[in-house]
Design a protein around this motif. Structure first.
Motif, short mmCIF file in Angstrom:
data_model
loop_
_atom_site.label_atom_id
_atom_site.label_comp_id
_atom_site.label_asym_id
_atom_site.label_seq_id
_atom_site.Cartn_x
_atom_site.Cartn_y
_atom_site.Cartn_z
N THR A 274 0.79 -1.22 -0.07
CA THR A 274 -0.13 0.04 -0.04
C THR A 274 0.94 1.25 0.00
OG1 THR A 274 -0.21 -0.11 2.35
CG2 THR A 274 -1.95 -1.12 1.23
N LEU A 275 1.81 1.11 0.70
CA LEU A 275 3.19 2.27 0.89
C LEU A 275 3.57 2.65 -0.52
CD1 LEU A 275 4.42 4.74 2.56
CD2 LEU A 275 6.09 2.77 3.23
N THR A 276 4.01 1.58 -1.25
CA THR A 276 4.62 1.54 -2.42
C THR A 276 3.48 2.28 -3.73
OG1 THR A 276 5.80 -0.28 -1.94
CG2 THR A 276 5.56 0.28 -4.22
N GLY A 277 2.26 1.72 -3.52
CA GLY A 277 1.35 2.26 -4.31
C GLY A 277 1.12 3.58 -4.29
N ALA A 278 1.04 4.14 -3.14
CA ALA A 278 0.62 5.65 -2.78
C ALA A 278 1.90 6.43 -3.33
CB ALA A 278 0.62 5.69 -1.16
N ILE A 279 3.14 5.96 -3.14
CA ILE A 279 4.31 6.57 -3.72
C ILE A 279 4.22 6.64 -5.32
CG2 ILE A 279 6.80 6.57 -3.96
CD1 ILE A 279 6.87 5.56 -1.15
N PHE A 280 3.67 5.62 -5.88
CA PHE A 280 3.58 5.33 -7.32
C PHE A 280 2.56 6.59 -7.86
CE2 PHE A 280 1.29 3.63 -10.84
CZ PHE A 280 2.07 3.51 -11.71
N MET A 281 1.69 6.26 -7.22
CA MET A 281 0.49 7.59 -7.57
C MET A 281 0.92 8.85 -7.41
SD MET A 281 -2.01 5.72 -8.93
CE MET A 281 -3.38 6.99 -8.85
N ALA A 282 1.68 9.24 -6.28
CA ALA A 282 2.16 10.41 -6.16
C ALA A 282 3.08 10.84 -7.16
CB ALA A 282 2.82 10.61 -4.99
N ALA A 283 3.58 9.95 -7.82
CA ALA A 283 4.88 10.30 -8.88
C ALA A 283 4.24 10.36 -10.09
CB ALA A 283 5.87 9.11 -8.72
N PHE A 284 3.34 9.44 -10.40
CA PHE A 284 2.76 8.96 -11.69
C PHE A 284 1.35 9.04 -12.15
CE2 PHE A 284 6.48 6.35 -11.39
CZ PHE A 284 7.31 6.87 -12.36
N GLY A 285 0.59 9.18 -10.99
CA GLY A 285 -1.04 9.20 -11.09
C GLY A 285 -1.55 10.21 -11.74
N ARG A 286 -0.82 11.38 -11.87
CA ARG A 286 -1.44 12.65 -12.36
C ARG A 286 -1.82 12.53 -14.03
NH1 ARG A 286 2.00 18.26 -12.75
NH2 ARG A 286 0.57 19.53 -13.58
#
Length: 409
Positions: A274-286
């Motif tokens: 879940t932590l990795t997913g949150a960081i991924f979305m912060a970096a690329f989710g936009r």
């Protein structure tokens, strides 16, 4: 490296905004205190009752206000100043934490105290969830919304990691009461942050009766196929997929013959995902198109969880739970952003209240369904049945829009 520079720029973009930065720092302290509190609260109740039944009652009582009050909270978020509503909810939450701290320190705490205060805290969560997420939109706007929500999710999951560890240290070295004191003090930064953020003028005064205002939100959802589709996916996940966490101890024992150590390891693996997913979305989710991304992540979540349930190899199950946590956060973060970006400003709070209801409010019903069904068919087949239902829906909802687009070409 250009791509690393772009990622870093995406991550810090919302933090350049002073009001969001202040809110984010205060909220991070509050989240850490919450997870310290949750760990100590459960242990205190179990120590007083020596009953797993009361732990279930605690979870139900804490979640019941979300089921009952989420939708009215969304109406308030659309008609009253969000900052003031958050100040109210955080102040009440701090008060209940202070009361529990006093009861524990004085040795007067009883089971009914814990359950009553858990219901009061649940009421503040029911109010806070739609208000907080729509308030983030007000602070950062459309361009930085996905990153801001993802940073908030990162803080939540980091606190989910650190909170229990800090609670264990405090309980072992200073006593249980220090956990409740730490939680009480953790509300001060967010209360201070909210107090220094200027009051927004983006709220709309009450111009309709509450029922008429709530009806407007329902009518908008009924007339928006995309909004209905996302809420259906979230509700289905909450009822049929998320109860895996409730039945995971039974799966650990059946599949691996393990106990608390193995269970904690699997939960940590899920938390890492879940932590990795949150960081991924912060970096690329936009920049990710979310209409198909959401059902795709739901499908992958079901597949990885199904593999974990069927696995007989412990470390493979850990890897599968890491992947499950990753896709779960990607799905819920994207859904949150999608609903906000596709909602009118004057209805955003009410749409988010339906998201809160679908995500958090229906979870106790799913847990009840899973627990009851598992008594007759076993935890493994119960979870597999729920995952199959969710997987079929995710494929259907992800495939149908693509087919319609192809037909219209």
């Amino acid at each position: 490296m250009p791509i690393l520079g772009e990622i870093a720029n995406n991550l810090i973009l919302p933090l350049r905004l002073r009001n969001f930065r202040v809110f984010f720092i205060g909220q991070s302290f509050s989240l850490l205190g919450t997870w310290i509190f949750v760990t100590a609260q459960r242990w205190l109740l179990y120590d007083l009752t020596n009953s797993a039944f009361f732990l279930g009652i605690l979870g139900a009582i804490g979640s019941l206000p979300i089921l009952l009050f989420s939708i009215p909270a969304g109406y308030l978020a659309d008609h009253l100043p969000k900052r003031n509503l958050l100040l109210l909810s955080q102040s009440v939450a701090a008060l209940q934490a202070g009361i529990l701290t006093f009861l524990v320190v004085s040795g007067r705490v009883e089971v009914w105290h814990i359950l009553s205060l858990a219901f009061l805290l649940g009421c503040t969560v029911a109010l806070e969830f739609p208000v907080r997420h729509s308030f983030i939109f007000d602070l950062v706007g459309e361009d930085s919304l996905v990153t801001a929500i993802s940073l908030h999710s990162t803080a939540f999951n980091l606190a989910r990691f650190l909170g229990p560890a800090i609670a264990g240290f405090l309980m072992a070295h200073f006593g249980l009461w220090t956990c409740f004191l730490a939680n009480t003090l953790s509300y001060l930064p967010i209360i201070f942050a909210l107090a220094i953020i200027p009051l927004s003028e983006n709220h709309k005064g009450v111009s309709k009766k509450p029922w008429e205002g709530l009806k407007d939100g329902f009518i908008f959802v009924l007339n928006s196929r995309q909004i209905r589709r996302i809420l259906l996916l979230i509700a289905t996940t909450s009822i049929f997929v998320l109860p895996y966490a409730v039945l995971l101890p039974a799966v650990v024992r059946e599949n691996f013959g393990g106990g608390g150590k193995e269970f904690s390891f699997l939960m940590a693996a899920n938390g890492l995902g879940t932590l990795t997913g949150a960081i991924f979305m912060a970096a690329f989710g936009r920049n990710i198109p979310k209409d198909r991304f959401i059902p795709a992540n739901m499908a992958l979540l079901c597949i990885y969880l199904g593999g974990m349930i069927l696995s007989k190899k412990f470390y493979l199950a850990c890897v599968l739970l890491i992947m499950s946590g990753f896709h779960m956060v990607c799905m819920f973060t994207s859904a949150n952003a999608f609903l906000q970006l596709n909602s009118p400003d004057d209805l955003r709070g009410r749409i988010l209240s339906l998201f809160s209801l679908s995500f958090l409010g229906l979870f106790p019903l799913g847990s009840f369904w899973a627990g009851t069904t598992a008594q007759y068919f076993g935890p493994k087949w119960t979870l597999l049945a729920g995952l199959t239902i969710a997987l079929v829906l995710s494929i259907w909802q992800g495939l149908i829009p693509s087919l319609k687009k192809a037909e219209n070409r």
